[in-house]
Structure formats: C-alpha cells, structure tokens
Scaffold this active site. Sequence first.
Site, PDB file in Angstrom:
ATOM      1  N   LYS A  13       0.710  -1.258  -0.091  1.00  0.00           N
ATOM      2  CA  LYS A  13      -0.111  -0.061   0.096  1.00  0.00           C
ATOM      3  C   LYS A  13       0.768   1.267  -0.026  1.00  0.00           C
ATOM      4  O   LYS A  13       0.661   2.148  -0.808  1.00  0.00           O
ATOM      5  CB  LYS A  13      -0.865   0.098   1.279  1.00  0.00           C
ATOM      6  CG  LYS A  13      -1.670  -1.216   1.173  1.00  0.00           C
ATOM      7  CD  LYS A  13      -2.874  -1.221   2.514  1.00  0.00           C
ATOM      8  CE  LYS A  13      -1.951  -0.862   3.938  1.00  0.00           C
ATOM      9  NZ  LYS A  13      -1.456  -2.274   4.009  1.00  0.00           N
ATOM     10  N   ARG A  88      -9.580   0.647   8.744  1.00  0.00           N
ATOM     11  CA  ARG A  88      -9.229  -0.840   8.947  1.00  0.00           C
ATOM     12  C   ARG A  88     -10.378  -1.461   9.479  1.00  0.00           C
ATOM     13  O   ARG A  88     -10.156  -2.690   9.822  1.00  0.00           O
ATOM     14  CB  ARG A  88      -8.064  -0.605   9.828  1.00  0.00           C
ATOM     15  CG  ARG A  88      -6.694  -0.761   9.003  1.00  0.00           C
ATOM     16  CD  ARG A  88      -5.618  -0.631  10.267  1.00  0.00           C
ATOM     17  NE  ARG A  88      -4.430  -1.342   9.747  1.00  0.00           N
ATOM     18  CZ  ARG A  88      -3.251  -0.803   9.626  1.00  0.00           C
ATOM     19  NH1 ARG A  88      -3.370   0.373   8.887  1.00  0.00           N
ATOM     20  NH2 ARG A  88      -2.243  -1.580   9.182  1.00  0.00           N
ATOM     21  N   ARG A 127      11.690  -5.415   4.881  1.00  0.00           N
ATOM     22  CA  ARG A 127      11.241  -4.183   4.639  1.00  0.00           C
ATOM     23  C   ARG A 127      12.110  -3.065   5.524  1.00  0.00           C
ATOM     24  O   ARG A 127      12.406  -3.437   6.805  1.00  0.00           O
ATOM     25  CB  ARG A 127       9.820  -4.003   5.298  1.00  0.00           C
ATOM     26  CG  ARG A 127       9.472  -2.496   5.292  1.00  0.00           C
ATOM     27  CD  ARG A 127       7.687  -2.173   5.223  1.00  0.00           C
ATOM     28  NE  ARG A 127       7.250  -2.404   6.378  1.00  0.00           N
ATOM     29  CZ  ARG A 127       5.701  -2.408   6.356  1.00  0.00           C
ATOM     30  NH1 ARG A 127       4.944  -1.672   5.447  1.00  0.00           N
ATOM     31  NH2 ARG A 127       5.261  -2.592   7.495  1.00  0.00           N
ATOM     32  N   ARG A 160      11.036  -1.378  11.101  1.00  0.00           N
ATOM     33  CA  ARG A 160      10.150  -1.268  12.278  1.00  0.00           C
ATOM     34  C   ARG A 160       9.964  -2.275  13.096  1.00  0.00           C
ATOM     35  O   ARG A 160      10.048  -3.422  12.806  1.00  0.00           O
ATOM     36  CB  ARG A 160       8.784  -1.132  11.595  1.00  0.00           C
ATOM     37  CG  ARG A 160       8.536   0.211  10.979  1.00  0.00           C
ATOM     38  CD  ARG A 160       7.211   0.548  10.139  1.00  0.00           C
ATOM     39  NE  ARG A 160       6.063  -0.294  10.706  1.00  0.00           N
ATOM     40  CZ  ARG A 160       4.796  -0.443  10.001  1.00  0.00           C
ATOM     41  NH1 ARG A 160       4.756   0.043   8.721  1.00  0.00           N
ATOM     42  NH2 ARG A 160       3.718  -0.985  10.540  1.00  0.00           N
ATOM     43  N   ARG A 171      -0.675  -8.817  13.716  1.00  0.00           N
ATOM     44  CA  ARG A 171      -1.044  -8.059  12.608  1.00  0.00           C
ATOM     45  C   ARG A 171      -2.024  -8.562  11.594  1.00  0.00           C
ATOM     46  O   ARG A 171      -3.049  -8.099  11.422  1.00  0.00           O
ATOM     47  CB  ARG A 171       0.074  -7.027  12.213  1.00  0.00           C
ATOM     48  CG  ARG A 171       0.519  -6.114  13.344  1.00  0.00           C
ATOM     49  CD  ARG A 171       1.931  -5.464  12.867  1.00  0.00           C
ATOM     50  NE  ARG A 171       1.817  -4.629  11.538  1.00  0.00           N
ATOM     51  CZ  ARG A 171       2.795  -4.639  10.610  1.00  0.00           C
ATOM     52  NH1 ARG A 171       4.002  -5.292  11.217  1.00  0.00           N
ATOM     53  NH2 ARG A 171       2.648  -4.091   9.614  1.00  0.00           N
TER      54      ARG A 171
HETATM   55  P1  ADP Z   1       1.270  -1.436   7.393  1.00  0.00           P
HETATM   56  O1  ADP Z   1       1.713  -0.499   6.650  1.00  0.00           O
HETATM   57  O2  ADP Z   1       2.418  -2.593   7.573  1.00  0.00           O
HETATM   58  O3  ADP Z   1      -0.051  -2.150   7.076  1.00  0.00           O
HETATM   59  P2  ADP Z   1       0.801   0.726   9.072  1.00  0.00           P
HETATM   60  O4  ADP Z   1       1.994   1.517   9.240  1.00  0.00           O
HETATM   61  O5  ADP Z   1      -0.374   1.056   8.498  1.00  0.00           O
HETATM   62  O6  ADP Z   1       1.237  -0.828   8.822  1.00  0.00           O
HETATM   63  O7  ADP Z   1       0.176   0.549  10.683  1.00  0.00           O
HETATM   64  C1  ADP Z   1       1.309   0.277  11.788  1.00  0.00           C
HETATM   65  C2  ADP Z   1       0.039   0.384  13.266  1.00  0.00           C
HETATM   66  O8  ADP Z   1      -0.367   1.623  13.444  1.00  0.00           O
HETATM   67  C3  ADP Z   1      -1.029  -0.711  13.175  1.00  0.00           C
HETATM   68  O9  ADP Z   1      -0.532  -2.207  13.406  1.00  0.00           O
HETATM   69  C4  ADP Z   1      -2.056  -0.136  14.099  1.00  0.00           C
HETATM   70  O10 ADP Z   1      -1.276  -0.359  15.406  1.00  0.00           O
HETATM   71  C5  ADP Z   1      -1.797   1.383  14.031  1.00  0.00           C
HETATM   72  N1  ADP Z   1      -2.575   1.720  12.733  1.00  0.00           N
HETATM   73  C6  ADP Z   1      -2.361   2.339  11.783  1.00  0.00           C
HETATM   74  N2  ADP Z   1      -3.556   2.599  11.183  1.00  0.00           N
HETATM   75  C7  ADP Z   1      -4.477   2.377  11.823  1.00  0.00           C
HETATM   76  C8  ADP Z   1      -6.061   2.381  11.885  1.00  0.00           C
HETATM   77  N3  ADP Z   1      -6.854   2.778  10.543  1.00  0.00           N
HETATM   78  N4  ADP Z   1      -6.839   2.118  12.893  1.00  0.00           N
HETATM   79  C9  ADP Z   1      -6.112   1.542  13.870  1.00  0.00           C
HETATM   80  N5  ADP Z   1      -4.773   1.504  14.246  1.00  0.00           N
HETATM   81  C10 ADP Z   1      -3.883   1.879  12.951  1.00  0.00           C
HETATM   82  P1  ADP Z   2       2.252  -1.991   3.219  1.00  0.00           P
HETATM   83  O1  ADP Z   2       2.361  -0.352   3.168  1.00  0.00           O
HETATM   84  O2  ADP Z   2       0.903  -2.326   2.501  1.00  0.00           O
HETATM   85  O3  ADP Z   2       2.312  -2.515   4.444  1.00  0.00           O
HETATM   86  P2  ADP Z   2       4.894  -1.574   1.820  1.00  0.00           P
HETATM   87  O4  ADP Z   2       4.721  -0.806   0.662  1.00  0.00           O
HETATM   88  O5  ADP Z   2       5.384  -1.056   2.970  1.00  0.00           O
HETATM   89  O6  ADP Z   2       3.527  -2.384   2.246  1.00  0.00           O
HETATM   90  O7  ADP Z   2       5.626  -2.947   1.227  1.00  0.00           O
HETATM   91  C1  ADP Z   2       6.080  -3.939   1.931  1.00  0.00           C
HETATM   92  C2  ADP Z   2       7.297  -4.408   1.704  1.00  0.00           C
HETATM   93  O8  ADP Z   2       7.294  -5.074   0.272  1.00  0.00           O
HETATM   94  C3  ADP Z   2       8.499  -3.357   1.544  1.00  0.00           C
HETATM   95  O9  ADP Z   2       9.559  -3.942   1.756  1.00  0.00           O
HETATM   96  C4  ADP Z   2       8.324  -2.911  -0.021  1.00  0.00           C
HETATM   97  O10 ADP Z   2       9.489  -2.510  -0.416  1.00  0.00           O
HETATM   98  C5  ADP Z   2       7.896  -4.385  -0.579  1.00  0.00           C
HETATM   99  N1  ADP Z   2       7.022  -4.527  -1.940  1.00  0.00           N
HETATM  100  C6  ADP Z   2       6.030  -3.780  -2.088  1.00  0.00           C
HETATM  101  N2  ADP Z   2       5.382  -4.036  -3.308  1.00  0.00           N
HETATM  102  C7  ADP Z   2       6.248  -5.094  -3.743  1.00  0.00           C
HETATM  103  C8  ADP Z   2       5.997  -5.793  -4.970  1.00  0.00           C
HETATM  104  N3  ADP Z   2       4.908  -5.727  -5.763  1.00  0.00           N
HETATM  105  N4  ADP Z   2       6.660  -6.850  -5.130  1.00  0.00           N
HETATM  106  C9  ADP Z   2       7.854  -7.161  -4.163  1.00  0.00           C
HETATM  107  N5  ADP Z   2       7.843  -6.587  -3.181  1.00  0.00           N
HETATM  108  C10 ADP Z   2       7.259  -5.378  -2.841  1.00  0.00           C
END
Ligand code: ADP
Ligand code: ADP
Length: 213
Positions: A13, A88, A127, A160, A171
């Site tokens: 994302k 979410r 990541r 992270r 998660r």
């Molecule tokens: P990822 O990119 O791996 O999906 P995020 O950076 O979006 O993770 O979220 C990291 C943490 O921040 C989540 O595990 C949660 O604790 C909190 N968080 C982020 N967005 C939300 C949301 N919309 N509602 C509740 N908690 C959230």
């Molecule tokens: P999210 O925000 O949904 O948690 P990220 O954009 O942070 O996901 O991506 C998670 C990890 O996967 C990062 O290390 C990123 O560089 C890698 N990544 C993202 N898209 C792809 C893809 N299409 N193929 C392989 N690796 C990817």
Amino acid sequence: MRVILLGAPGAGKGTQAGKIGERLSVPHIATGDLFRAAVSQGTELGKLAKSYMDQGELVPDQVTVRMLLERLSQPDCRKGYILDGFPRTLEQAQALDTALAERGDKVDRTIYLEVSEAELVRRLSGRWICPVCQTPYHEVTNPPRTPRRCDKEGAALYQRDDDKPETVKTRLAVYFQQTVPLIQHYARQGLLRRVNGEKEIQQVEREMVTSLR
Ligand code: ADP
Ligand code: ADP
C-alpha cells in the site's frame, strides 16, 4: 479523487500510494505514518498509539477517526487524497462515509491489493524504511541504490519494531478479523477494484493506474 487502498500489512500500500499520489497530485495519507510521527514527537496521542502498535493491535477507532478527519480537513486534501491504512474497521469506514456525506462528498474508488500470506511475511521481514520520507524499500525485491540509504533523502533506513515475526503474526490476524470485512463494504457500494499485488512493483502500478481510470 478520493481513493482508498485496502490490503494486508506488507501488501504494498505505502509503495503504491506514494507513486499514485504523485501521479494524481494528491497527498498520500497513511494513518500508520501519522501515528509514528506522533510517537517520535512524544505527544499524548503518540504514547497512547504506541501501546497498541507495539502489540500489533489497532489503535481505538475513536482516536484514529479523529486524527484522520483532522488531517483530511487540511487544505491540501481539497482535490482528493490516497488513504493508506485507513479505514481498517467497519466503524472507521462508516465514520468516513458519514463525514464525507455531510459535505456532499464520497469515496471515489477503493483498490484492494491482493497478496498471499506467505509473500506478506517475506515482504515485512525484509522491509526497510526511510525515517525522513517514509518510503519503504525491501532488501531483496526493492533495494535502495546505496545499501541501507534512502535514494531520495540519503538517510539511513530502519526496520520497524512491529515488523518482527511475533508482531507480524498478530497484525495479520487482526487484519483478517477486522479489515477483511471492508472488502464487502466497498464491493456492495460498487467502488471496489481488485489488483494482483504479487506482481512486480511497476506492473502493480500499471494495473492500479488502469483501475483508477
Ligand atoms: P502496515 O503498513 O504494515 O499495514 P501501518 O503503518 O499502516 O502498517 O500501521 C502500523 C500500526 O499503526 C498498526 O498495527 C496499528 O497499530 C496502527 N494503525 C495504523 N492505521 C490504523 C487504523 N486505521 N486504525 C487503527 N490502528 C491503526
Ligand atoms: P504496506 O504499506 O501495505 O504495509 P509496503 O508498501 O510497505 O506495504 O511494502 C511492504 C514491503 O514489500 C516493502 O519492503 C516493499 O519494498 C516491498 N514491496 C512492495 N510492493 C512489492 C511488490 N510488488 N513486489 C515485491 N516487493 C514489494
């Protein structure tokens, strides 16, 4: 254009929202980034959020919705935005629908990035993130040009705390239980487009651009 990116942790994302936001000239708004900024500033919101984030649990809806709506009220959001990591839960989705409807607005499109669980785990474990611009890299699939340095900022990348395997497990469980029902919520409104998030980054971007037309 108001776009929501749905997908599990690690689906891509943040990677895609950054690119698509630039293309559409709208801000990329990630609730996770907003919470991490509050944590590093040591605010009350940050302290509260940290206690949930460290466990891999969601921050309570009320707090999250308030923070997000306040961000959306800023002038740079007038033309639209890409939401990454929000909503979410069904409650968050309904709060957003209501807040938009009060102004005669609505979500224009929701893109669901589909990625298998095994691939999500691989992505999160490799990541690395820029502390300045939040761009995510991956040590194997998307490495920076200079090892562990951001291509744009030159800053040292970090991993992270919540990307460690124990927290990732929670998660993902939280995602399947609380966030997956949103796929139906947006499908029912005719707003959902599915994109195969397992393909390589540029290919996923191309498919997203097509599904936004
Ligand atoms: P990822 O990119 O791996 O999906 P995020 O950076 O979006 O993770 O979220 C990291 C943490 O921040 C989540 O595990 C949660 O604790 C909190 N968080 C982020 N967005 C939300 C949301 N919309 N509602 C509740 N908690 C959230
Ligand atoms: P999210 O925000 O949904 O948690 P990220 O954009 O942070 O996901 O991506 C998670 C990890 O996967 C990062 O290390 C990123 O560089 C890698 N990544 C993202 N898209 C792809 C893809 N299409 N193929 C392989 N690796 C990817």
